[in-house]
Design an enzyme around this catalytic site. Structure first.
Site, PDB file in Angstrom:
ATOM      1  N   ASP A   1     -13.079 -11.350  12.463  1.00 20.32           N
ATOM      2  CA  ASP A   1     -12.282 -10.992  11.613  1.00 20.32           C
ATOM      3  C   ASP A   1     -12.597  -9.502  11.307  1.00 20.32           C
ATOM      4  O   ASP A   1     -12.368  -8.895  10.232  1.00 20.32           O
ATOM      5  CB  ASP A   1     -12.055 -11.615  10.159  1.00 20.32           C
ATOM      6  CG  ASP A   1     -10.838 -11.232   9.406  1.00 20.32           C
ATOM      7  OD1 ASP A   1     -10.075 -10.399   9.729  1.00 20.32           O
ATOM      8  OD2 ASP A   1     -10.957 -11.561   8.130  1.00 20.32           O
TER       9      ASP A   1
ATOM     10  N   ARG B   1       0.693  -1.158   0.019  1.00 21.87           N
ATOM     11  CA  ARG B   1       0.000  -0.065  -0.104  1.00 21.87           C
ATOM     12  C   ARG B   1       0.844   1.170   0.081  1.00 21.87           C
ATOM     13  O   ARG B   1       0.386   2.089   0.068  1.00 21.87           O
ATOM     14  CB  ARG B   1      -0.979   0.022   1.088  1.00 21.87           C
ATOM     15  CG  ARG B   1      -2.005  -0.824   0.571  1.00 21.87           C
ATOM     16  CD  ARG B   1      -3.184  -1.000   1.733  1.00 21.87           C
ATOM     17  NE  ARG B   1      -2.753  -1.946   3.044  1.00 21.87           N
ATOM     18  CZ  ARG B   1      -2.544  -3.250   2.877  1.00 21.87           C
ATOM     19  NH1 ARG B   1      -3.157  -3.766   1.749  1.00 21.87           N
ATOM     20  NH2 ARG B   1      -2.204  -4.038   3.929  1.00 21.87           N
TER      21      ARG B   1
ATOM     22  N   CYS C   1      -5.565 -23.809  -1.602  1.00 21.43           N
ATOM     23  CA  CYS C   1      -5.477 -23.076  -3.060  1.00 21.43           C
ATOM     24  C   CYS C   1      -6.387 -22.153  -3.173  1.00 21.43           C
ATOM     25  O   CYS C   1      -6.243 -20.969  -4.029  1.00 21.43           O
ATOM     26  CB  CYS C   1      -5.956 -24.047  -4.000  1.00 21.43           C
ATOM     27  SG  CYS C   1      -5.190 -25.831  -3.776  1.00 21.43           S
TER      28      CYS C   1
ATOM     29  N   TRP D   1      -9.417  -1.900   3.275  1.00 16.07           N
ATOM     30  CA  TRP D   1      -8.354  -1.073   3.434  1.00 16.07           C
ATOM     31  C   TRP D   1      -8.563  -0.132   2.533  1.00 16.07           C
ATOM     32  O   TRP D   1      -7.550   1.025   2.815  1.00 16.07           O
ATOM     33  CB  TRP D   1      -7.012  -1.990   3.053  1.00 16.07           C
ATOM     34  CG  TRP D   1      -7.088  -2.501   1.692  1.00 16.07           C
ATOM     35  CD1 TRP D   1      -7.478  -3.577   1.472  1.00 16.07           C
ATOM     36  CD2 TRP D   1      -6.918  -1.848   0.402  1.00 16.07           C
ATOM     37  NE1 TRP D   1      -7.536  -3.798  -0.061  1.00 16.07           N
ATOM     38  CE2 TRP D   1      -6.938  -2.524  -0.740  1.00 16.07           C
ATOM     39  CE3 TRP D   1      -6.360  -0.534   0.237  1.00 16.07           C
ATOM     40  CZ2 TRP D   1      -7.076  -2.414  -1.812  1.00 16.07           C
ATOM     41  CZ3 TRP D   1      -6.062   0.012  -1.364  1.00 16.07           C
ATOM     42  CH2 TRP D   1      -6.477  -0.734  -2.306  1.00 16.07           C
TER      43      TRP D   1
ATOM     44  N   ASN E   1      -7.449  -8.300  13.535  1.00 13.36           N
ATOM     45  CA  ASN E   1      -8.360  -9.498  14.139  1.00 13.36           C
ATOM     46  C   ASN E   1      -7.522 -10.263  14.871  1.00 13.36           C
ATOM     47  O   ASN E   1      -6.348 -10.543  15.041  1.00 13.36           O
ATOM     48  CB  ASN E   1      -9.135 -10.101  13.034  1.00 13.36           C
ATOM     49  CG  ASN E   1      -8.358 -10.816  12.011  1.00 13.36           C
ATOM     50  OD1 ASN E   1      -7.678 -10.281  11.224  1.00 13.36           O
ATOM     51  ND2 ASN E   1      -7.854 -12.254  12.250  1.00 13.36           N
TER      52      ASN E   1
ATOM     53  N   MET F   1       4.455 -19.385  -7.272  1.00 12.58           N
ATOM     54  CA  MET F   1       3.714 -20.850  -6.753  1.00 12.58           C
ATOM     55  C   MET F   1       4.720 -21.762  -6.262  1.00 12.58           C
ATOM     56  O   MET F   1       5.347 -22.470  -6.795  1.00 12.58           O
ATOM     57  CB  MET F   1       2.845 -21.330  -8.274  1.00 12.58           C
ATOM     58  CG  MET F   1       2.635 -22.730  -8.170  1.00 12.58           C
ATOM     59  SD  MET F   1       1.115 -22.386  -6.957  1.00 12.58           S
ATOM     60  CE  MET F   1       1.036 -24.437  -6.472  1.00 12.58           C
TER      61      MET F   1
ATOM     62  N   LYS G   1     -13.852  -2.683   9.849  1.00 11.26           N
ATOM     63  CA  LYS G   1     -14.594  -3.755   9.190  1.00 11.26           C
ATOM     64  C   LYS G   1     -16.077  -3.637   9.886  1.00 11.26           C
ATOM     65  O   LYS G   1     -17.183  -4.278   9.058  1.00 11.26           O
ATOM     66  CB  LYS G   1     -13.947  -4.974   9.090  1.00 11.26           C
ATOM     67  CG  LYS G   1     -12.879  -5.270   7.951  1.00 11.26           C
ATOM     68  CD  LYS G   1     -12.389  -6.596   8.138  1.00 11.26           C
ATOM     69  CE  LYS G   1     -11.305  -7.021   7.333  1.00 11.26           C
ATOM     70  NZ  LYS G   1     -10.573  -8.459   7.392  1.00 11.26           N
TER      71      LYS G   1
HETATM   72 CA    CA Z   1      -8.000 -10.705   8.733  1.00 11.86          CA
END
Ligand code: CA
Length: 706
Positions: A323, A140, A626, A413, A278, A669, A350
């Site tokens: 969260d 950011r 994944c 955010w 969180n 990956m 949040k």
């Molecule tokens: Ca979080």
């Protein structure tokens, strides 16, 4: 692996060609004769701090671009980046130089007027760190002080660069090796120190903030946001108090409380405010024997900036189990509250409530929900605590609970902005619910998320299901009156995850969106005044600056990160993802190339037999290991490949080469060996093949880009 070569070659070609920087020469004089401009209009107006100034208002005092002139606002120059990872950064403009942090922490410096690249710095981030990153290789931003640029890398380093040359001056390791921390937030600076937090609460870490000397890179102080093992000495006295609000054996799970985004500094009070994230795991019965407030998760904490000593805190979500981070940006203002001028700090975390606190004392002045909230009925003004609804305690319900907001938050955010002229705060709001349901037989996991929350994987390949999900996923640009604690106006948007906000003395609000536009609205009434087709999702916040009497607007395009992948990746999958810096001024003469739309056909794997038992096992493994990166139903997120379309998913050995042998480790990956066995890897591949077959059945047989 000869069949891998063509694919890798294509990736390399597109990577290098994306580096081309295009600039349009533009020597036109500004046509601002009739506009209200400050007297000393040749002075540079910088964007020196993350939020513009220490007040963090994201308000520009410039008014050359306003409701009357905005029809002439045009692109002047742009720069392209490798389209990988998502662009969330706020650029800085200091001393005629624009500093831009991009995915994988590659930092660029440009002449802010002409766009000429001055230098770039690639810290060579360890790609395998992506396995511990919740939301891709995003950043950011950087910080500036004393002729230096400070950048914090995804793999935990804080690096000082010479602002003029881009040469590295020092580098400090801010996280322990193997600690599963990542950094995505911008460093902040004050008093000869640079402050940095970190992320990783979903992966079982203990949050903290560190301060480093800007000259030497030496650690000045560190403040832990949650108490550690009480058998060991507490690092500071307040942690002994904090430990009384925790139960069970929380330290074994880290506890969370990461400061992964916002910090604000008040030079007059010499207080550093940190926005704390969180808890972990989310399920309080595992984390804290189901009891306690768990200081300082989901809190705003004020620290003495010189020493890191605790001064006060306000906990927005006591005992957070949803969260509901309080990491969202914190804005200072002087507001008239019930006839009294108060120095306030404002946050829309949040959890869906907008808070106005006295920033000297932490006293709650007012709070109200700015979006749909079903986990609490309100904030008790006497105690400052939320009043929980029955359904809030999802861990007590075997079926779980569907709650507003989701773990993505009513505000994430994407920074909000405050305009002292209109008196409104402009909030990028996300409107969607979340399914909160406990996993059965929770075990701490050393790889992947370890939150205790069941990772849902709705079959979004089905267009009908997808359209329902799309209805649920909405966004809103909300103008909020922080004194009356009520909405002033709003603009409804098709998706969540729209961009951060800039507001200006020209009476404007700028915001990019998931439909590919940079928009300008009237600050007083939200009237749509201007928009620019960027041909790509914009999630980053714009900035404004002035050089040689000319006002500029700059913003990054390119989706990525958690909301980028939900909103931009799944819902707006038809939009090509372009990582690009866009710079505008009145009568600019820049033009963008036509976007390339690559239509890709779904590979036909109809003949592959999928054992339903194996694909079911694969679905569970996929959801855990994944999905964070590769999206629900394996359909990618606009950044990582749509696995249903990857030729590698069609071949057992090729899939294994990627997942276990790490042949694509350089792209991020990482190898999942030995966490996953070859048989489990094949289970996952069969799940992906099943998703491909479901897409074909639903008639969903081509897509744009990746
Ligand atoms: Ca979080």
């Amino acid at each position: 692996m000869p069949f891998l070569r063509p694919l890798i070659l294509v990736l390399l070609v597109s990577f290098t060609s994306n580096f081309a920087v295009a600039q349009a020469s533009d020597n036109n004089a500004p046509t601002n004769a009739q506009t209200k401009t400050p007297v000393n209009e040749s002075t540079e107006i910088e964007w020196r701090y993350h939020g513009g100034t220490y007040e963090d208002q994201r308000y520009s005092t410039l008014g050359q671009i306003n409701a009357r002139t905005i029809k002439d606002l045009k692109l002047t120059w742009f720069a392209d980046y490798p389209a990988y990872g998502g662009q969330q950064a706020t650029p800085l403009m200091v001393n005629r130089t624009l500093y831009v942090a991009t995915a994988w922490n590659i930092v660029y410096a440009y002449d802010a007027a002409s766009g000429k690249e001055l230098w770039r710095f690639d810290p060579a981030v360890r790609r395998a760190v992506l396995i511990d990153a919740c939301c891709g290789p995003v950043t950011r931003g950087v910080a500036y002080a004393d002729g230096k640029i400070f950048t914090a890398t995804l793999d935990g380093r804080l690096i000082a660069l010479d602002a003029a040359s881009g040469k590295q001056l020092w580098s400090a390791e801010t996280v322990p090796e193997g600690g599963r921390y990542t950094i995505t937030g911008a460093p902040r600076v004050a008093n000869g120190m640079v402050f940095i937090g970190n992320g990783g609460a979903e992966f079982g870490v203990r949050g903290y903030v560190s301060a480093y000397n800007i000259e030497t890179g030496a650690l000045a102080w560190r403040f832990y946001t949650v108490p550690g093992d009480p058998a060991k000495p507490f690092e500071n006295p307040i942690l002994q108090e904090a430990a009384k609000t925790w139960h069970g054996e929380w330290w074994k799970y880290g506890g969370g409380g990461t400061v992964w985004d916002s910090m604000s500094y008040d030079p007059e009070l010499n207080l550093l405010y940190i926005g704390v994230g969180n808890s972990t795991p989310y399920d309080p019965t595992i984390r804290t024997a189901g009891m306690g407030d768990n200081w300082f998760v989901s809190s705003i904490v004020a620290l003495n900036a010189d020493t890191g000593a605790y001064v006060w805190h306000y906990q927005t979500t006591p005992g957070d189990s949803w969260d509901y981070t309080a990491t969202q940006n914190m804005i200072f203002a002087d507001l008239d509250i019930r006839g009294e001028q108060r120095k306030v700090i404002m946050q829309a975390p949040k959890n869906g409530f907008f808070y106005v606190l006295d920033r000297q004392t932490g006293e709650l002045l007012s709070a109200n929900n700015f979006s749909k909230v079903t986990w609490a009925t309100g904030i008790d003004k006497e105690t400052g605590r939320p009043v929980l609804t029955g359904e809030a305690k999802w861990w007590l319900n075997p079926e779980g609970s569907v709650l507003f907001p989701s773990t993505g938050g009513a505000h994430n955010w994407h920074p909000m902005a405050f305009n002292p002229d209109s008196g409104y705060v402009y909030i990028p709001v996300n409107i969607y619910s979340g399914n909160f349901r406990a996993v059965e037989d929770y075990q701490y996991r050393s790889v992947g998320r370890t939150t205790g929350l069941l990772a849902g994987s709705p079959p979004l390949a089905d267009p009908k299901v997808r359209s329902v999900a799309s209805e649920r996923l909405q966004g809103r640009l909300l103008a909020w009156d922080p004194i009356k604690q009520q909405p002033a106006w709003s603009v409804e948007q098709a998706n969540s995850g729209n961009g951060g906000v800039l507001t200006t003395a020209g009476g404007l609000v700028f915001q990019g969106d998931t439909q590919g536009y940079l928009n300008a609205f009237g600050a007083d009434d939200g009237s749509p005044l201007w928009r620019f087709n960027a041909h790509s999702v914009i999630i980053a916040p714009p900035i404004s600056y002035r050089i040689d009497g000319q006002q500029y607007i700059a913003v990054l395009s390119g989706k990525g990160g958690s909301l980028g992948r939900i909103a931009g990746g799944v819902i707006n999958e038809d939009m090509t993802n372009i990582s690009r810096l866009l710079v505008f001024k009145l009568n600019g003469k820049g033009t963008l190339p036509e976007p390339v739309r690559l239509e890709v056909a779904l590979p036909n794997w109809e003949d592959t037999k999928v054992d339903p038992q194996r694909s079911k096992r694969g679905a569970g493994l996929y959801a855990h290991y994944c999905m964070t990166c590769h999206g629900v139903s394996a359909q990618g997120n606009g950044i990582t490949p749509d696995l249903r379309y990857s030729p590698l998913s069609g071949i057992t050995d090729a899939f294994k080469a990627v997942v276990l042998d790490g042949v694509m480790a350089s792209t991020g990956m990482a190898s999942f060996s030995p966490v996953l066995t070859p048989a489990q890897t094949e289970d996952i591949r069969l799940y992906v093949v099943q998703q491909n077959q479901l897409a074909r059945k639903a008639g969903d047989v081509s897509r744009v880009g990746r």
